[in-house]
Design an enzyme around this catalytic site. Sequence first.
Site, PDB file in Angstrom:
ATOM      1  N   PRO A   1      40.410   3.997  48.428  1.00 38.11           N
ATOM      2  CA  PRO A   1      38.970   4.262  48.464  1.00 38.11           C
ATOM      3  C   PRO A   1      38.461   5.369  47.532  1.00 38.11           C
ATOM      4  O   PRO A   1      37.951   6.385  47.982  1.00 38.11           O
ATOM      5  CB  PRO A   1      38.731   4.613  49.929  1.00 38.11           C
ATOM      6  CG  PRO A   1      40.012   5.200  50.377  1.00 38.11           C
ATOM      7  CD  PRO A   1      41.083   4.461  49.621  1.00 38.11           C
ATOM      8  N   CYS A   2      38.554   5.141  46.233  1.00 36.90           N
ATOM      9  CA  CYS A   2      38.022   6.128  45.297  1.00 36.90           C
ATOM     10  C   CYS A   2      36.503   6.209  45.368  1.00 36.90           C
ATOM     11  O   CYS A   2      35.911   7.191  44.928  1.00 36.90           O
ATOM     12  CB  CYS A   2      38.486   5.832  43.878  1.00 36.90           C
ATOM     13  SG  CYS A   2      38.011   4.227  43.263  1.00 36.90           S
TER      14      CYS A   2
END
Length: 83
Positions: free
Chosen positions: A33-34
């Site tokens: 989850p950047c």
Amino acid sequence: MITYAALGRRIGCPSPRAIGQALRANPFAPQVPCHRVIASDLTIGGFQGEKSGPALAKKLRLLTAEGIHFQNNHLTDPARALR
């Protein structure tokens, strides 16, 4: 939510810009989850190397689906961000 600077401190990288460049190259987004990394001023920051357009709209959609909201490009609940 975490800022680029806070993420850098946690992994021993003094450059928030380097964090952004590494996240830009993330081939596993959004599973890794950047999109949950934002700017230190609690604005949306960038996504996939872009600061506007379809990539940023995608980041906002992902965050909204997770219950994280922005208004006028700022996080509406600053307590949700690790700085």
